[in-house]
Design a protein around this motif. Structure first.
Motif, PDB file in Angstrom:
ATOM      1  N   UNK A  23      59.852   4.583  -9.527  1.00  0.00           N
ATOM      2  CA  UNK A  23      58.708   3.945  -8.877  1.00  0.00           C
ATOM      3  C   UNK A  23      57.399   4.289  -9.581  1.00  0.00           C
ATOM      4  N   UNK A  24      57.260   5.528 -10.013  1.00  0.00           N
ATOM      5  CA  UNK A  24      56.033   5.924 -10.697  1.00  0.00           C
ATOM      6  C   UNK A  24      55.919   5.253 -12.066  1.00  0.00           C
ATOM      7  N   UNK A  25      57.024   5.175 -12.784  1.00  0.00           N
ATOM      8  CA  UNK A  25      57.023   4.523 -14.092  1.00  0.00           C
ATOM      9  C   UNK A  25      56.707   3.039 -13.964  1.00  0.00           C
ATOM     10  N   UNK A  30      52.850  -1.659 -13.996  1.00  0.00           N
ATOM     11  CA  UNK A  30      52.159  -2.708 -13.238  1.00  0.00           C
ATOM     12  C   UNK A  30      50.646  -2.495 -13.261  1.00  0.00           C
ATOM     13  N   UNK A  31      50.209  -1.248 -13.205  1.00  0.00           N
ATOM     14  CA  UNK A  31      48.778  -0.955 -13.253  1.00  0.00           C
ATOM     15  C   UNK A  31      48.175  -1.391 -14.589  1.00  0.00           C
ATOM     16  N   UNK A  53      55.422   5.692  -1.751  1.00  0.00           N
ATOM     17  CA  UNK A  53      55.556   5.224  -3.135  1.00  0.00           C
ATOM     18  C   UNK A  53      56.024   3.778  -3.205  1.00  0.00           C
ATOM     19  N   UNK A  54      56.901   3.368  -2.295  1.00  0.00           N
ATOM     20  CA  UNK A  54      57.336   1.972  -2.267  1.00  0.00           C
ATOM     21  C   UNK A  54      56.152   1.078  -1.949  1.00  0.00           C
ATOM     22  N   UNK A  55      55.383   1.455  -0.960  1.00  0.00           N
ATOM     23  CA  UNK A  55      54.220   0.649  -0.583  1.00  0.00           C
ATOM     24  C   UNK A  55      53.237   0.522  -1.746  1.00  0.00           C
ATOM     25  N   UNK A  56      52.978   1.617  -2.433  1.00  0.00           N
ATOM     26  CA  UNK A  56      52.065   1.601  -3.570  1.00  0.00           C
ATOM     27  C   UNK A  56      52.605   0.710  -4.678  1.00  0.00           C
ATOM     28  N   UNK A  60      50.978  -2.865  -6.198  1.00  0.00           N
ATOM     29  CA  UNK A  60      50.668  -3.058  -7.616  1.00  0.00           C
ATOM     30  C   UNK A  60      51.417  -4.242  -8.229  1.00  0.00           C
ATOM     31  N   UNK A  61      52.381  -4.782  -7.488  1.00  0.00           N
ATOM     32  CA  UNK A  61      53.130  -5.940  -7.976  1.00  0.00           C
ATOM     33  C   UNK A  61      54.498  -5.633  -8.534  1.00  0.00           C
TER      34      UNK A  61
END
Length: 102
Positions: A23-25, A30-31, A53-56, A60-61
């Protein structure tokens, strides 16, 4: 900034650390305005419970894809924020994306 190739991350197990890293990667990609997808393979679909983290990632798409076989094997419904898919469709739609497995 040059056009970015997309990024597709395959989460291969129900390991929360791998899920968090995926998710972070994907969120970082996406950012940067690249296409970012996370595919939860088989047992990894159990990680799709909503979290911060899912929501974030969704904001971000990032596109979340749930393995249809995994959903059936674990008797889980498809979450409304994810797409259903399989390895064949994932690879067919890979295009120029970079592919990472965790």
């Amino acid at each position: 900034m040059p056009d970015l190739r997309g990024l597709t991350v395959v989460v291969t197990t129900a390991d929360p650390d791998r899920w968090r890293a995926a998710l972070m990667l994907a969120s970082a990609e996406a950012a940067l305005r690249g296409r970012a997808r996370v595919y939860c393979h088989e047992a990894a679909v159990t990680l799709l419970a909503r979290s911060e983290l899912v929501d974030t990632a969704l904001e971000l798409g990032v596109i979340l894809i749930a393995c249809q076989t995994g959903l059936a094997a674990h008797d889980l419904p498809l979450p409304d924020f994810a797409e259903a898919g399989g390895l064949v469709s994932l690879l067919a739609e890979l295009g120029e994306d970079r592919l990472v497995t965790l």
